[in-house]
Write an enzyme that holds these catalytic residues in place. Sequence first.
Site, PDB file in Angstrom:
ATOM      1  N   ARG A  49     -18.110 -16.978  20.463  1.00 28.31           N
ATOM      2  CA  ARG A  49     -17.734 -15.970  21.905  1.00 28.31           C
ATOM      3  C   ARG A  49     -18.907 -16.007  22.467  1.00 28.31           C
ATOM      4  O   ARG A  49     -19.216 -15.283  23.760  1.00 28.31           O
ATOM      5  CB  ARG A  49     -16.961 -15.053  21.219  1.00 28.31           C
ATOM      6  CG  ARG A  49     -15.134 -15.059  21.757  1.00 28.31           C
ATOM      7  CD  ARG A  49     -15.086 -16.546  20.112  1.00 28.31           C
ATOM      8  NE  ARG A  49     -15.261 -16.185  18.514  1.00 28.31           N
ATOM      9  CZ  ARG A  49     -15.274 -17.108  18.140  1.00 28.31           C
ATOM     10  NH1 ARG A  49     -15.395 -18.247  18.292  1.00 28.31           N
ATOM     11  NH2 ARG A  49     -16.015 -16.740  16.772  1.00 28.31           N
ATOM     12  N   THR A  50     -20.223 -15.846  21.260  1.00 32.79           N
ATOM     13  CA  THR A  50     -21.348 -14.896  21.464  1.00 32.79           C
ATOM     14  C   THR A  50     -22.147 -16.247  22.944  1.00 32.79           C
ATOM     15  O   THR A  50     -23.199 -15.519  24.286  1.00 32.79           O
ATOM     16  CB  THR A  50     -22.947 -14.934  20.661  1.00 32.79           C
ATOM     17  OG1 THR A  50     -22.271 -14.184  19.579  1.00 32.79           O
ATOM     18  CG2 THR A  50     -23.604 -14.748  21.422  1.00 32.79           C
ATOM     19  N   CYS A  83     -12.505 -10.422  14.899  1.00 37.73           N
ATOM     20  CA  CYS A  83     -13.548 -11.081  15.769  1.00 37.73           C
ATOM     21  C   CYS A  83     -13.825  -9.474  16.481  1.00 37.73           C
ATOM     22  O   CYS A  83     -13.316  -9.392  18.147  1.00 37.73           O
ATOM     23  CB  CYS A  83     -13.604 -11.469  16.606  1.00 37.73           C
ATOM     24  SG  CYS A  83     -15.063 -12.855  16.835  1.00 37.73           S
ATOM     25  N   ASN A  84     -15.056  -9.241  16.312  1.00 33.47           N
ATOM     26  CA  ASN A  84     -15.789  -8.129  17.420  1.00 33.47           C
ATOM     27  C   ASN A  84     -15.923  -8.184  18.943  1.00 33.47           C
ATOM     28  O   ASN A  84     -15.748  -7.776  19.756  1.00 33.47           O
ATOM     29  CB  ASN A  84     -16.659  -7.506  16.363  1.00 33.47           C
ATOM     30  CG  ASN A  84     -16.473  -6.549  15.820  1.00 33.47           C
ATOM     31  OD1 ASN A  84     -16.339  -5.728  15.656  1.00 33.47           O
ATOM     32  ND2 ASN A  84     -16.680  -6.898  14.471  1.00 33.47           N
ATOM     33  N   THR A  85     -17.086  -9.545  18.964  1.00 38.49           N
ATOM     34  CA  THR A  85     -17.482 -10.336  20.448  1.00 38.49           C
ATOM     35  C   THR A  85     -16.254 -10.795  20.779  1.00 38.49           C
ATOM     36  O   THR A  85     -16.358 -10.709  22.236  1.00 38.49           O
ATOM     37  CB  THR A  85     -18.557 -11.394  19.997  1.00 38.49           C
ATOM     38  OG1 THR A  85     -19.303 -11.277  19.134  1.00 38.49           O
ATOM     39  CG2 THR A  85     -18.834 -11.722  20.929  1.00 38.49           C
ATOM     40  N   ALA A  86     -15.082 -11.216  20.570  1.00 32.65           N
ATOM     41  CA  ALA A  86     -14.205 -11.856  21.139  1.00 32.65           C
ATOM     42  C   ALA A  86     -13.109 -10.991  21.944  1.00 32.65           C
ATOM     43  O   ALA A  86     -12.417 -10.928  23.060  1.00 32.65           O
ATOM     44  CB  ALA A  86     -12.925 -12.754  19.827  1.00 32.65           C
ATOM     45  N   THR A 126     -23.516  -9.102  16.669  1.00 41.85           N
ATOM     46  CA  THR A 126     -23.779 -10.797  16.939  1.00 41.85           C
ATOM     47  C   THR A 126     -24.721 -10.586  18.064  1.00 41.85           C
ATOM     48  O   THR A 126     -24.454  -8.718  19.373  1.00 41.85           O
ATOM     49  CB  THR A 126     -22.879 -11.507  17.351  1.00 41.85           C
ATOM     50  OG1 THR A 126     -21.649 -10.707  18.528  1.00 41.85           O
ATOM     51  CG2 THR A 126     -21.895 -11.867  16.091  1.00 41.85           C
ATOM     52  N   LYS A 166     -21.376 -18.117   8.010  1.00 43.15           N
ATOM     53  CA  LYS A 166     -20.972 -19.222   8.833  1.00 43.15           C
ATOM     54  C   LYS A 166     -20.505 -20.432   8.352  1.00 43.15           C
ATOM     55  O   LYS A 166     -20.426 -21.304   8.394  1.00 43.15           O
ATOM     56  CB  LYS A 166     -20.313 -18.740  10.714  1.00 43.15           C
ATOM     57  CG  LYS A 166     -20.021 -18.007  11.193  1.00 43.15           C
ATOM     58  CD  LYS A 166     -20.631 -18.114  12.421  1.00 43.15           C
ATOM     59  CE  LYS A 166     -19.495 -16.705  13.209  1.00 43.15           C
ATOM     60  NZ  LYS A 166     -17.769 -16.813  12.825  1.00 43.15           N
ATOM     61  N   CYS A 197     -19.914  -6.879  13.133  1.00 41.23           N
ATOM     62  CA  CYS A 197     -19.682  -8.573  13.380  1.00 41.23           C
ATOM     63  C   CYS A 197     -18.383  -9.124  12.146  1.00 41.23           C
ATOM     64  O   CYS A 197     -19.030  -8.601  11.092  1.00 41.23           O
ATOM     65  CB  CYS A 197     -20.769  -9.617  13.007  1.00 41.23           C
ATOM     66  SG  CYS A 197     -20.037 -11.436  12.959  1.00 41.23           S
TER      67      CYS A 197
END
Length: 325
Positions: A49-50, A83-86, A126, A166, A197
């Site tokens: 995502r990032t 997932c925060n970024t998602a 992130t 990860k 994150c």
Amino acid sequence: MGKTIGILGGMGPLATADLFRKITCLTKASCDNDHIRVYIDSNARIPDRTAAILSGGTNPVPEMTSALRHLEACGADCIIMPCNTAHYFLPKLQAETKLPFLSMLEATAKACAKFYPGKTAAVLATKGTLATGLYEKALEKEGVSFVIPDDGEKDVLMHLIYDVVKASKPLAPEEETWRELLEGLRKKGADYFILGCTELPIVADTLPVEGPFIDPTAELAKAAIRFCGTLTDRRERLEELDAQSLLDRMAQMEQEGTTFMNKQKQDTRRRRFVAPIVVAIVMSVLMAGLIWLFLWAAVVVGVVIALVQRVREIERGEEDDARNY
């Protein structure tokens, strides 16, 4: 039939497992049947995502939509994403379904306002999440003050998230790095830390460095539990989910009337299982010993009888018959 939860996971797999574990541990249940039915699609093929946000990487929405369709087919009543970024892509996903998405960011902002009123949060996330400004908007909406890591601190966070968690690398060598990061943010005015994150709660749970922390994964788990109409554990915050915490929780539940199989019952069941085996072994040994004793006794008696008969023959002068023995 109670409501069910769909986890749109795989971002990453450990974070997905962590969310499911927290749903289970935070649900107030006295037996297996009291827990919520949870559907999980851990789709590790979803592109980063990032990278998609910052550098035009592969669009993750098609794979996320594929997982969403699977969860719809299973019969999920709500969707959550570990997932925060998602959450940057959440509006596009919400447009693809009638099922409600529960926002991790909104749940976290509400928890900050509740547990730390008037305090300042440091947003650990992130580069992709921080670039979107999603946390800033959610926190501002709840009136929560915050500080954002500088570029060097963001690099440290990316290292911990991507190069360690990860990559399934050991966390112990990173303890001092983690400690220095938090201390630097404290000097900038941070009173507590948002683990923004879903890999970072794993770091915080593993390394013995004090927070305090707000765990968005736990807050999302509680939001999903409440959506399903199930009571959460009476503890409003979940600092750790290790073995000792689970034992403490069981002790608390026993005080509230929940019955678990205690040590005495476990010992009784163990004895009931082991006792017949022990008896069988002992009886087998005794029987074998008796058989050998009988055989040796028979041999000894036979020899004695033969010797007595021979002595009598010798006394009668029947030596010539000795060849018969």
